[in-house]
Each structure stands twice: as C-alpha cells, then as structure tokens.
Design a protein around this motif. Structure first.
Motif, PDB file in Angstrom:
ATOM      1  N   TYR A  12      40.575  11.107  64.992  1.00 33.14           N
ATOM      2  CA  TYR A  12      40.121   9.725  65.149  1.00 33.14           C
ATOM      3  C   TYR A  12      39.129   8.589  65.276  1.00 33.14           C
ATOM      4  O   TYR A  12      38.522   9.693  64.294  1.00 33.14           O
ATOM      5  N   ARG A  14      36.963   5.144  65.209  1.00 30.51           N
ATOM      6  CA  ARG A  14      36.968   3.782  65.952  1.00 30.51           C
ATOM      7  C   ARG A  14      36.757   2.843  64.246  1.00 30.51           C
ATOM      8  O   ARG A  14      36.404   2.976  63.443  1.00 30.51           O
ATOM      9  N   ASN A  54      32.677   7.432  76.662  1.00 28.31           N
ATOM     10  CA  ASN A  54      30.968   9.365  75.886  1.00 28.31           C
ATOM     11  C   ASN A  54      30.590   9.528  77.335  1.00 28.31           C
ATOM     12  O   ASN A  54      30.734   8.907  78.729  1.00 28.31           O
ATOM     13  N   LEU A  60      34.712   3.827  74.648  1.00 30.77           N
ATOM     14  CA  LEU A  60      35.297   4.085  73.255  1.00 30.77           C
ATOM     15  C   LEU A  60      36.704   3.520  72.897  1.00 30.77           C
ATOM     16  O   LEU A  60      36.971   3.405  72.618  1.00 30.77           O
ATOM     17  N   TYR A  63      43.316   2.736  76.274  1.00 32.35           N
ATOM     18  CA  TYR A  63      44.667   3.477  75.504  1.00 32.35           C
ATOM     19  C   TYR A  63      45.781   3.376  76.778  1.00 32.35           C
ATOM     20  O   TYR A  63      45.765   3.590  78.229  1.00 32.35           O
ATOM     21  N   LYS A  86      41.456  13.856  71.951  1.00 32.65           N
ATOM     22  CA  LYS A  86      41.581  13.476  70.703  1.00 32.65           C
ATOM     23  C   LYS A  86      41.044  12.711  70.228  1.00 32.65           C
ATOM     24  O   LYS A  86      40.114  12.294  69.560  1.00 32.65           O
ATOM     25  N   THR A  87      39.798  11.825  71.576  1.00 29.64           N
ATOM     26  CA  THR A  87      39.235  10.933  70.961  1.00 29.64           C
ATOM     27  C   THR A  87      37.772  11.208  71.947  1.00 29.64           C
ATOM     28  O   THR A  87      36.471  10.669  71.861  1.00 29.64           O
ATOM     29  N   SER A  89      36.226  12.087  74.487  1.00 31.93           N
ATOM     30  CA  SER A  89      35.513  11.737  75.891  1.00 31.93           C
ATOM     31  C   SER A  89      35.207  12.791  76.639  1.00 31.93           C
ATOM     32  O   SER A  89      35.131  14.170  76.691  1.00 31.93           O
TER      33      SER A  89
END
Length: 147
Positions: A12, A14, A54, A60, A63, A86-87, A89
């Motif tokens: 992942y 950004r 977060n 973040l 989706y 995966k992110t 979060s």
C-alpha cells in the motif's frame, strides 16, 4: 518432486501528498463521500464505498467496493476487511446511495451493517458510521441510533 508455493506480496502506498483531511462527524463523512460520487449516476444505480481512516481520524482514502443495479449492489465483507487491513486503517466509514432518494435504511442495510461491524470487531477495526446518500441529503446510522 519439490513442493513450491506462491509468495504473496501485499503493498500500500499513498500516491499523493494531500492536505490532511479529518472526519470529526457524519457531516464531514458525507461531504467527502459526496465529493467522490458521480452526480450523474447517484440516482441511477447503487454504489458502495468505504472511507479509510487512521488512528487520528485522518482520511487515508476512499475505495469503491461495488457498483450494482437500481436497488442493490453486492458487498463482500471479506473484501472490505482486506482493503482496511491492507491500508493499515484504524477505522472505516461505510457509504452507499439509494437511487430512489429514500434515505431510510432497509432491513438488508441494517443486517449488512451489523455483520460488517462484527467483522470489524474481530479485526480490531472501528466501524465509525454508515452513511446513506441521496442527491440532496443523507442518513447517518450513528446519528440515527442504528450503530
């Protein structure tokens, strides 16, 4: 014969340096979701999205989980958990639109939200809210006492 396994890679990143955006309440969540929605299709077919946050409630990303028909869309809970994990979060906010404009949650909406909330608890994620969007307004499950 040698046994081999595929190696799994998870990543992942950004891609963009955005100004920091935070979600403090349902109005903030609605604002960010509404900005991401295609205004030409909000009354044509149902979509389901998640807002990923977060630990400081900083956004973040958003989706799109699924796009469906006039009155439903398929939502796989494991797919939502996959994206949230995966992110990395800490919490998520769910959103979907009702093309009819009726913002009252259906029994299917309530059941799905409960199942996602149960999955979040297992994964140590916080389900902050579920927003139903219409062209002019929204319904917050948290504000209405459904969550």
């Amino acid at each position: 014969m040698e046994n081999t396994l595929n190696e799994i890679s998870i990543s992942y990143s950004r891609e963009f340096k955005l100004s920091r955006s935070f979600v403090k309440n349902s109005g903030d969540a609605h604002k960010y979701f509404f900005k991401s929605w295609n205004k030409e299709t909000i009354e044509l077919f149902e979509e389901f999205k998640i807002l990923l946050l977060n630990n400081a409630s900083e956004i973040l990303g958003i989706y799109t989980v699924s796009k469906g028909g006039v009155n439903s869309t398929v939502v796989e809970i494991k797919h939502i958990m996959y994206i949230a994990l995966k992110t990395n979060s800490s919490s998520i906010i769910l959103a979907h639109n009702h093309p009819s404009g009726n913002l009252k949650p259906s029994s299917a909406d309530l059941k799905l939200t409960e199942r996602i909330n149960d999955a979040c608890k297992i994964m140590d994620l916080h389900l902050t809210d579920h927003i139903i969007l219409g062209r002019e307004s929204y319904c917050s499950f948290k504000d209405e006492g459904y969550l």
